[in-house]
Scaffold this active site. Sequence first.
Site, PDB file in Angstrom:
ATOM      1  N   SER A  60       0.810  -1.224   0.000  1.00 59.28           N
ATOM      2  CA  SER A  60       0.000   0.000   0.000  1.00 59.28           C
ATOM      3  C   SER A  60       0.840   1.269   0.000  1.00 59.28           C
ATOM      4  O   SER A  60       0.369   2.328  -0.427  1.00 59.28           O
ATOM      5  CB  SER A  60      -0.944   0.001   1.211  1.00 59.28           C
ATOM      6  OG  SER A  60      -0.201  -0.093   2.417  1.00 59.28           O
ATOM      7  N   GLY A  97      -1.803  -4.474   1.134  1.00 60.44           N
ATOM      8  CA  GLY A  97      -1.868  -5.693   1.934  1.00 60.44           C
ATOM      9  C   GLY A  97      -0.896  -6.773   1.526  1.00 60.44           C
ATOM     10  O   GLY A  97      -0.810  -7.807   2.196  1.00 60.44           O
ATOM     11  N   ASN A 125       3.944  -5.252   5.722  1.00 53.32           N
ATOM     12  CA  ASN A 125       2.828  -6.109   6.139  1.00 53.32           C
ATOM     13  C   ASN A 125       3.310  -7.373   6.847  1.00 53.32           C
ATOM     14  O   ASN A 125       2.579  -7.943   7.662  1.00 53.32           O
ATOM     15  CB  ASN A 125       1.963  -6.467   4.935  1.00 53.32           C
ATOM     16  CG  ASN A 125       1.167  -5.264   4.444  1.00 53.32           C
ATOM     17  OD1 ASN A 125       0.525  -4.575   5.224  1.00 53.32           O
ATOM     18  ND2 ASN A 125       1.247  -4.991   3.153  1.00 53.32           N
ATOM     19  N   ASP A 208      -4.661   7.768   9.453  1.00 55.48           N
ATOM     20  CA  ASP A 208      -4.401   6.445  10.043  1.00 55.48           C
ATOM     21  C   ASP A 208      -3.015   6.355  10.673  1.00 55.48           C
ATOM     22  O   ASP A 208      -2.711   5.412  11.403  1.00 55.48           O
ATOM     23  CB  ASP A 208      -4.584   5.336   9.010  1.00 55.48           C
ATOM     24  CG  ASP A 208      -3.592   5.412   7.845  1.00 55.48           C
ATOM     25  OD1 ASP A 208      -2.667   6.243   7.875  1.00 55.48           O
ATOM     26  OD2 ASP A 208      -3.750   4.617   6.892  1.00 55.48           O
ATOM     27  N   HIS A 211       0.110   5.615   6.586  1.00 61.10           N
ATOM     28  CA  HIS A 211       0.405   5.904   5.172  1.00 61.10           C
ATOM     29  C   HIS A 211       0.628   7.401   4.956  1.00 61.10           C
ATOM     30  O   HIS A 211      -0.111   8.230   5.499  1.00 61.10           O
ATOM     31  CB  HIS A 211      -0.753   5.441   4.278  1.00 61.10           C
ATOM     32  CG  HIS A 211      -1.037   3.984   4.387  1.00 61.10           C
ATOM     33  ND1 HIS A 211      -1.958   3.472   5.279  1.00 61.10           N
ATOM     34  CD2 HIS A 211      -0.512   2.928   3.717  1.00 61.10           C
ATOM     35  CE1 HIS A 211      -1.998   2.154   5.147  1.00 61.10           C
ATOM     36  NE2 HIS A 211      -1.128   1.791   4.215  1.00 61.10           N
TER      37      HIS A 211
END
Length: 235
Positions: A60, A97, A125, A208, A211
């Site tokens: 991502s 992901g 991840n 979040d 990112h």
Amino acid sequence: MKTTISLILIFVLLCGALAYFLLANESKKDSDTSNINSEPSITEETDNNSRIKIIAVGDSLTAGFDLPLVDSYPKILEKKLSESGEKVEVVNAGISGETTAGLLERAEFIVEQKPDLLLITTGGNDAFRNLPIKSTKENIKAALQIFKRNVKADNIYLLQIETTANLGISYREEFNDMYKDIASSEEVNLLPFVVREVFLDPNKMLSDGIHPNQAGYEYIVNEFIFPEISKKIIR
């Protein structure tokens, strides 16, 4: 007398025919030369069609999570390189992901796209899932070995990320050092990517806290990625 006149007339006609033939032939040569010069040379045609192809592969962080494609780091890089006058395509091959195992699974497909340069962001991840660092490292190295079959090691860039301390200090240190070890053993380039100047600045991050936003990607490209990639491709 009549015979003499006839001979003179025949001679004149032959001279005229010869002159016409010579003029017509010369005209044809000029026409042929003109047609050749009007067509692009092979070199010019190649230059017009050539385009440097960079593939940015990863998770991502490459895909540009929750952002328009144009604000992802690959497209920001493409814009900056294009503004420098180079014909460049930066393909965003990020999958949100994706783990390093996923990267390894599609490594063959990626090299089949015949990139000139590769930018690789992976591993985050794995850390989120607390996967063993040994397997993460093995997956990245195996993917790099596939990439190097078709792309020179000097044209491959591994983008270094860091993980947080919530998984333990020893895990964090081993994970963060992993990228240096891989770049050294596989003889590929190592570039900073997850940097504190971005990830500790809320103005450069999405809400979040994981990112970067468009401003964060701009910073990363301007400070770390563009300066190195431009050395490689800008003539």
